[in-house]
Scaffold this motif. Structure first.
Motif, PDB file in Angstrom:
ATOM      1  N   LYS A 148       0.849  -1.190   0.000  1.00 52.98           N
ATOM      2  CA  LYS A 148       0.000   0.000   0.000  1.00 52.98           C
ATOM      3  C   LYS A 148       0.885   1.241   0.000  1.00 52.98           C
ATOM      4  CE  LYS A 148      -3.524   2.726   0.371  1.00 52.98           C
ATOM      5  NZ  LYS A 148      -4.505   2.897  -0.729  1.00 52.98           N
ATOM      6  N   THR A 206      -4.269   3.006   8.451  1.00 54.66           N
ATOM      7  CA  THR A 206      -4.371   2.404   7.114  1.00 54.66           C
ATOM      8  C   THR A 206      -4.421   0.889   7.215  1.00 54.66           C
ATOM      9  OG1 THR A 206      -3.166   4.254   6.108  1.00 54.66           O
ATOM     10  CG2 THR A 206      -3.235   2.203   4.865  1.00 54.66           C
ATOM     11  N   ARG A 250      -7.780  -0.281   8.230  1.00 58.26           N
ATOM     12  CA  ARG A 250      -8.739  -0.226   7.115  1.00 58.26           C
ATOM     13  C   ARG A 250      -8.488  -1.354   6.113  1.00 58.26           C
ATOM     14  NH1 ARG A 250      -7.624   5.327   7.735  1.00 58.26           N
ATOM     15  NH2 ARG A 250      -6.246   5.330   5.908  1.00 58.26           N
ATOM     16  N   THR A 301     -11.757  -1.883   3.801  1.00 55.87           N
ATOM     17  CA  THR A 301     -12.312  -0.600   3.349  1.00 55.87           C
ATOM     18  C   THR A 301     -11.263   0.313   2.721  1.00 55.87           C
ATOM     19  OG1 THR A 301     -11.991   0.408   5.538  1.00 55.87           O
ATOM     20  CG2 THR A 301     -14.108  -0.674   5.112  1.00 55.87           C
ATOM     21  N   GLU A 302     -10.003  -0.119   2.656  1.00 55.73           N
ATOM     22  CA  GLU A 302      -8.940   0.708   2.097  1.00 55.73           C
ATOM     23  C   GLU A 302      -8.811   0.418   0.597  1.00 55.73           C
ATOM     24  OE1 GLU A 302      -6.050   3.589   1.919  1.00 55.73           O
ATOM     25  OE2 GLU A 302      -7.397   3.106   3.571  1.00 55.73           O
ATOM     26  N   PRO A 303      -9.042   1.418  -0.262  1.00 58.62           N
ATOM     27  CA  PRO A 303      -8.994   1.171  -1.712  1.00 58.62           C
ATOM     28  C   PRO A 303      -7.563   1.013  -2.231  1.00 58.62           C
ATOM     29  CG  PRO A 303      -9.385   3.496  -1.267  1.00 58.62           C
ATOM     30  CD  PRO A 303      -9.402   2.809   0.062  1.00 58.62           C
ATOM     31  N   THR A 304      -7.462   0.488  -3.422  1.00 59.22           N
ATOM     32  CA  THR A 304      -6.188   0.337  -4.171  1.00 59.22           C
ATOM     33  C   THR A 304      -5.090  -0.301  -3.333  1.00 59.22           C
ATOM     34  OG1 THR A 304      -5.439   2.592  -3.618  1.00 59.22           O
ATOM     35  CG2 THR A 304      -6.741   2.297  -5.649  1.00 59.22           C
ATOM     36  N   THR A 305      -5.427  -1.388  -2.681  1.00 55.26           N
ATOM     37  CA  THR A 305      -4.443  -2.148  -1.911  1.00 55.26           C
ATOM     38  C   THR A 305      -4.091  -3.416  -2.682  1.00 55.26           C
ATOM     39  OG1 THR A 305      -5.359  -1.330   0.174  1.00 55.26           O
ATOM     40  CG2 THR A 305      -3.959  -3.283   0.289  1.00 55.26           C
TER      41      THR A 305
END
Length: 649
Positions: free
Chosen positions: A330, A363, A366, A371-375
């Motif tokens: 990330k 982070t 998440r 719920t953390e995008p673009t991982t």
């Protein structure tokens, strides 16, 4: 330095202070404590003159200067750099610098002796004030509070409220007032910054009053505790740990005096009732009536250590494996948070995720929550895992038109009103408080409602981001008790060292863009960290296991190579399988006993009888410990059988 005598202050008909007194001496370090709503912040505003008292005197020495850090400063914004804002502390030095610059500019076009004299005087005063070092002093304090060198020239407006608060703290520290008043300074600081502030205050020459719920912080920086209780200010000469011991002793003495006085009152009342009608004793009876009227009553001790008596259960037991993070990466633009990192969570792990701000703790939460995008990488939850996520921003998701009961009912519709009232009581909401709408609650009260919702959700896996922010010590203690009773798995981000030391059996931190795990308590982790520093950072501290990348997958076992070895493995497999079956039967029996005890603990006959409740609770804890032990043995036998099967394959 400052004397407060017979202070009175009222909110409507309620007395926050009534004939309260205290004295602040030069160099004294005071921890101001008390329950939420008792008036700690109000006292600071009375001292600074922002509020006017209803009675009493607050007198200050003529040369006293006061610096006040409070939550209102969060709203301050400007396009000036944070270095410029911090350097506003040097008011006279800045005036002289502008004067020197103006004189130099004027002398370029109009050189006169009078200007030379003015310049010399200004430069002498500037040097006497150590003006040539003010920028380096400001940089040192800002960097101590967690800012990077690159941050120093960025506009204050670009930073979040917590970081702006750090700039305001830096400005106050640079002003060096004779009295520094700090209202919850650790709320917006990470652990390295808290430790830096501790050292600074320890060496600070002026007096300090600090309002804080961080016990470790108070233990490390104060030499006096002043408790706000019963509209009075109560002195304890020592740090917070001393206060806890001394308070218990005072309460014991006070309770003894109260009980003795009540016994004397009852005895006197019986005498009056018996003899008031007899002519020969009437005079004595009347004398005792007057004695009772003049008696100064001793107050009963109020137990402020609220205890949780509600079990936060979940209906679905998860499998052994709770979470797998594999090859997770990330980044935010050029800032890398995680790079090909791996982490594992197993049932019963109680993890505290710690470290400096900006390392990616929130982070990571998440990412775990999904719920953390673009991982990049893989996130897998285990069998029957259900999670609930608490973060400060989620306070905004509370329905402001609901009252507390309605809000908790939305989290768990199966609970009765009596059960929901019990939960709210655990979080210090009693009586008609439960009908207050969310929109009228303070930040701390909203935090307690949101935490109660999380614990009511029946999730077997909790993610909590800074749950102790805005909670007073009693509320933190309640949360600790709830988590100690909670039988699921959790990952908690917190900078409160006392809280972490009580609730965590493992420590996670992010280092070199990897999730690292320390397999022990926070106290052990701190000791290991100090040993690591003393040995040059190699991590080889004797007697304490070094951290690893969280739960790497073990190598596959080698298969058996000959008949004798296979027979030996088959015998071992049969034994391990039999042990696992035996343990499983014991677990089933203990689970049945546990359910029976839980049912008994909920009956009015037990709840209303202190002795029975204590005995049943002791039995329950003993049974739970036994069950945990046998479950570990069962898992060990199952793992052994699994490894043996792989070797036989």
């Amino acid at each position: 330095m400052i004397s407060i005598t017979n202070l009175s202050y009222y909110l409507g008909s309620r007395a926050l202070y009534e004939n309260a007194s205290m004295h602040i001496k030069p160099g004294q370090k005071i921890g101001l404590i008390g329950l939420n709503g008792t008036g700690k912040s109000t006292l600071l505003r009375l001292i600074i003159g922002e509020y006017q008292s209803d009675g009493g005197i607050i007198s200050k020495a003529g040369d006293v200067t006061i610096g006040f850090l409070n939550q209102d400063l969060l709203s301050y914004q400007t396009d000036d750099s944070i270095l410029s804002v911090a350097m506003q502390a040097f008011e006279r030095e800045n005036q002289l610098q502008k004067q020197i610059d103006a004189l130099l500019h004027e002398m370029e076009v109009n050189y006169r002796d009078v200007l030379v004299d003015k310049l010399a005087r200004a430069q002498d005063e500037f040097a006497a004030l150590d003006g040539y070092t003010i920028q380096s002093k400001a940089e040192e304090i800002l960097e101590g509070l967690g800012f990077t060198t690159e941050d120093l020239h960025k506009p204050l407006r670009q930073f979040s409220g917590g970081w702006r608060m750090r700039v305001m703290l830096a400005k106050l520290l640079l002003q060096k007032p004779s009295l520094l008043m700090l209202d919850e300074p650790t709320n917006h600081l990470d652990l390295p910054s808290i430790q830096w502030v501790e050292k600074y205050i320890q060496n600070y020459e002026g007096a300090v009053i600090v309002v804080s719920h961080d016990r470790e912080f108070l233990d490390n920086v104060v030499d006096t505790i002043v408790e706000v209780s019963g509209a009075k200010l109560h002195y304890y000469g020592g740090n917070y740990s001393y206060y806890v011991e001394e308070k218990a002793l005072r309460n014991e003495i006070q309770q003894g005096a109260y009980e003795n006085q009540q016994a004397k009152i009852r005895q006197t009342e019986r005498f009056i009732e018996r003899f008031k009608a007899k002519a020969t004793k009437a005079k004595q009876a009347q004398s005792r009536v007057k004695m009772l009227e003049k008696m100064e009553l001793v107050d009963a001790v109020i137990d402020e250590n609220a205890r949780v008596n509600f079990r936060f259960n979940f209906s679905t037991q998860p499998g052994r494996h709770i979470l797998h993070l594999d090859d997770v990466s990330k980044s935010y633009d050029d800032k890398k948070i995680l790079t090909h990192s791996t982490a594992r969570l197993e049932r019963g792990d109680h993890v505290a995720l710690i470290g400096a701000n900006g390392k990616g703790k929130s982070t990571l939460l998440r990412i775990i929550a999904g719920t953390e995008p673009t991982t990049k990488g893989e996130r897998r939850l285990g069998h029957n895992v259900s999670f609930s996520f608490y973060a400060q921003h989620q306070l905004e998701s509370l329905n402001v038109e609901d009252n507390m009961l309605e809000e908790l009912k939305s989290a768990n519709p199966t609970k009765s009103e009596a059960e929901l009232r019990t939960v709210l009581g655990c979080f210090l909401f009693t009586g008609d408080d439960v009908f207050k709408k969310i929109k009228v609650l303070s930040g701390g009260e909203k935090s307690r409602v949101a935490l109660a919702k999380v614990l009511l959700s029946q999730a077997n896996f909790l993610l909590l981001d800074e749950p102790t922010n805005h909670l007073d010590m009693q509320s933190v203690n309640i949360l600790i008790q709830a988590l100690e009773q909670y039988e699921g798995t959790y990952v908690i981000v917190s900078h409160d060292r006392y809280f972490v030391s009580r609730i965590a059996n493992k420590i996670w931190y992010i280092e070199d863009e990897q999730v690292k795990e320390y397999p022990g308590t926070y106290d052990e982790y701190e000791w290991w960290t100090e040993e690591r520093k003393s040995k040059g950072g190699d991590g080889k501290a004797a007697g304490v296991p070094a951290p690893t990348v969280a739960k790497a997958t073990p190598p596959s076992p080698k298969p058996a190579t000959n008949d004798d070895e296979r027979k030996e493995l088959q015998r071992a497999l049969k034994k391990a399988t039999q042990q696992a079956d035996d343990f499983e039967q014991k677990i089933a029996n203990l689970e049945q006993q546990k359910k029976q005890l839980e049912a008994e603990l909920a009956t009015p006959a037990v709840v209303s009888d202190g002795k029975k409740l204590k005995a049943k609770t002791t039995d329950y804890q003993r049974l739970k410990t036994q069950l945990d032990t046998i479950q570990e043995q069962w898992e060990g036998a199952m793992l052994e059988a699994e490894e043996l099967e792989k070797k036989l394959a």
